[in-house]
Design an enzyme around this catalytic site. Structure first.
Site, PDB file in Angstrom:
ATOM      1  N   ASN A  45       0.807  -1.226   0.000  1.00 54.37           N
ATOM      2  CA  ASN A  45       0.000   0.000   0.000  1.00 54.37           C
ATOM      3  C   ASN A  45       0.843   1.281   0.000  1.00 54.37           C
ATOM      4  OD1 ASN A  45      -2.337  -1.621   0.246  1.00 54.37           O
ATOM      5  ND2 ASN A  45      -2.050  -1.714   2.454  1.00 54.37           N
ATOM      6  N   SER A 179     -11.083  -0.967   0.267  1.00 53.64           N
ATOM      7  CA  SER A 179      -9.742  -1.539   0.352  1.00 53.64           C
ATOM      8  C   SER A 179      -9.608  -2.869  -0.375  1.00 53.64           C
ATOM      9  CB  SER A 179      -9.322  -1.694   1.811  1.00 53.64           C
ATOM     10  OG  SER A 179     -10.188  -2.580   2.484  1.00 53.64           O
ATOM     11  N   ASP A 204     -13.848   6.748   5.411  1.00 50.00           N
ATOM     12  CA  ASP A 204     -12.518   6.204   5.699  1.00 50.00           C
ATOM     13  C   ASP A 204     -11.761   6.235   4.382  1.00 50.00           C
ATOM     14  OD1 ASP A 204     -10.317   4.471   5.875  1.00 50.00           O
ATOM     15  OD2 ASP A 204     -11.300   3.168   7.332  1.00 50.00           O
ATOM     16  N   HIS A 207      -7.307   4.434   1.473  1.00 44.47           N
ATOM     17  CA  HIS A 207      -6.708   4.169   0.152  1.00 44.47           C
ATOM     18  C   HIS A 207      -6.951   5.289  -0.858  1.00 44.47           C
ATOM     19  CE1 HIS A 207      -5.597   0.133   1.371  1.00 44.47           C
ATOM     20  NE2 HIS A 207      -6.728   0.153   2.054  1.00 44.47           N
ATOM     21  N   LYS A 237      -0.359   4.342   4.409  1.00 45.79           N
ATOM     22  CA  LYS A 237      -0.455   3.789   3.061  1.00 45.79           C
ATOM     23  C   LYS A 237       0.269   4.716   2.084  1.00 45.79           C
ATOM     24  CE  LYS A 237      -3.728   0.642   4.690  1.00 45.79           C
ATOM     25  NZ  LYS A 237      -5.041   0.399   5.245  1.00 45.79           N
TER      26      LYS A 237
HETATM   27  C1  LIG Z   1      -5.518  -0.042   6.470  1.00 46.08           C
HETATM   28  C2  LIG Z   1      -6.871   0.449   6.767  1.00 46.08           C
HETATM   29  C3  LIG Z   1      -7.185   0.980   8.015  1.00 46.08           C
HETATM   30  C4  LIG Z   1      -6.229   0.934   9.169  1.00 46.08           C
HETATM   31  O1  LIG Z   1      -5.210   1.864   9.056  1.00 46.08           O
HETATM   32  P1  LIG Z   1      -3.832   1.592   9.819  1.00 46.08           P
HETATM   33  O2  LIG Z   1      -3.182   2.916   9.846  1.00 46.08           O
HETATM   34  O3  LIG Z   1      -3.100   0.578   9.022  1.00 46.08           O
HETATM   35  O4  LIG Z   1      -4.194   1.096  11.182  1.00 46.08           O
HETATM   36  C5  LIG Z   1      -8.433   1.517   8.194  1.00 46.08           C
HETATM   37  N1  LIG Z   1      -9.341   1.508   7.210  1.00 46.08           N
HETATM   38  C6  LIG Z   1      -9.084   0.978   6.002  1.00 46.08           C
HETATM   39  C7  LIG Z   1     -10.139   1.016   4.956  1.00 46.08           C
HETATM   40  C8  LIG Z   1      -7.846   0.423   5.748  1.00 46.08           C
HETATM   41  O5  LIG Z   1      -7.604  -0.125   4.559  1.00 46.08           O
END
Ligand SMILES: *Cc1c(COP(=O)(O)O)cnc(C)c1O
Length: 381
Positions: A45, A179, A204, A207, A237
């Site tokens: 990522n 994701s 959220d 990505h 990421k």
């Molecule tokens: C990776 C991810 C997270 C968590 O983030 P981290 O910083 O790795 O804890 C939260 N939501 C989604 C959609 C993700 O892909």
């Protein structure tokens, strides 16, 4: 206890659902070593390879030398080093919000912020494909939870018509870029729905940041930033470092600083990590050629394979059974590529897949060769 654990593991193994941690060293942008084999990775990522950018590394080293390896305490005690202020200002500016709060990780952001806002008399609506930590956050809030069909605004509207009035406050959770599917949420339509039913929208964008919307993330639609009131994301990421954030209004941010347990009771991020994220965000905000690359690579791949045009840097190749997904992944590994098989419960039953991710580190020729290898792997399993 040993027997309990053993029996559970045997059951997982029988279903091809057992997972193991494989030693994997990312030795150069886009290149990974597992054991003695070097692989071109389409499974990471770090979409812009910023984790290895010389300026990002230098910022991290300088901050570590100056302020130490660890933060020493929670942000509310003595861990709130000066680098946080700059990073939060950068995030708020990039997202066009009044304020931003940085947490220890994306996971900690969701499990802290959601219960800080929502309680027992409230309603949480979530896209069924939401990430595990959004579910965890919703459960910790002890609110009533309903899921709506993936990206189905009509289904969400129907649930609101049926249930909205029974609850005090309502939060709608979705991912900006999903994701495991790589598709984007219809954020403009969800925002309209949220306004109609007096619902708070939270996205959220783990990505999306650094990849879509000119690098500004999934709230940016055709150049316009949509006023999503709660925008969370991660610094681990495309940003290439570690940490999570929530961009929102000043009042909500202040409430969360007072109430989010994962912020209050967990040690602040290391100064080097915050400095790295800050430098990486500076690059994302200014280097528009760089942020265009992951999607261009993903689109080249979907073109070559005759798949629907990629909407992000993530392209799933659906295989159905875990067995087929594992075999296809092995096949690609033989050909020199690292792509990971994603199985239930990360994805729904019978939708095991290869999750291919594209990054600025991939050359056009790498993507073309990978597309040929992927077509062969799909045909072989
Ligand atoms: C990776 C991810 C997270 C968590 O983030 P981290 O910083 O790795 O804890 C939260 N939501 C989604 C959609 C993700 O892909």
């Amino acid at each position: 206890m040993q027997q309990f654990a053993h029996e559970k593991l045997v059951r997982l193994e029988a279903q091809l659902l057992q997972r193991e941690l494989v030693i994997t060293d990312r030795i150069a942008p886009g290149i990974t070593r597992r054991g003695a084999t070097q692989l071109i990775s389409f499974a990471c990522n770090d979409y812009l390879s910023l984790s290895r950018h010389p300026d990002v590394i230098q910022a991290s080293v300088e901050a570590t030398r100056r302020l130490g390896v660890g933060a020493g305490a929670s942000r509310l005690v003595t861990g709130n080093h000066s680098l946080y202020q700059r990073l939060e200002a950068q995030l708020a500016k990039l997202k066009g919000t009044e304020d931003a709060i940085v947490f220890g990780s994306g996971y900690l952001t969701n499990i802290g912020a959601i219960p800080a806002l929502m309680g027992r008399s409230d309603l949480i609506l979530m896209d069924e494909a939401c990430h595990s930590c959004l579910y965890s956050g919703a459960r910790l809030a002890r609110s009533r939870i309903f899921t709506f069909k993936h990206n189905d605004v009509g289904d969400a509207a129907e649930l609101l018509r049926l249930h909205r009035t029974e609850y005090r406050y309502c939060l709608l959770l979705t991912e900006g870029v999903f994701s495991m599917d790589g598709d984007r949420a219809p954020i403009a339509a969800l925002l309209k729905l949220a306004n109609e039913f007096d619902v708070w929208l939270m996205t959220d964008d783990a990505h999306g940041l650094g990849v879509v919307g000119d690098g500004r993330g999934s709230n940016v639609d055709a150049g316009t930033a949509l006023p999503v009131p709660l925008q969370m994301g991660t610094l681990s990421k495309a940003v290439g470092a570690y940490g999570g954030y929530l961009c929102t209004s000043r009042a909500v941010a202040d409430l969360i600083r007072n109430r989010a347990r994962s912020l209050i009771y967990s040690t602040a991020l290391p100064p080097g990590t915050v400095a790295a994220a800050s430098k990486a965000l500076e690059i994302i905000a200014t280097d528009k050629d760089l942020v265009r690359k992951p999607i261009e690579r993903a689109r080249l791949f979907t073109d070559k394979l005759g798949l629907p045009t990629a909407q992000s840097s993530i392209v799933p190749l659906l295989l159905g059974s875990s067995e087929r997904a594992l075999k296809a992944s092995e096949h690609l590994q033989q050909a020199g590529y690292l792509v990971v098989a994603i199985r239930p419960p990360t994805v729904p039953v019978d939708t095991a897949r290869l999750r291919c991710t594209f990054s600025a580190a991939h050359e056009t020729a790498d993507v073309e060769a990978f597309a040929r290898a992927a077509a062969e792997a799909l045909a072989a399993v």
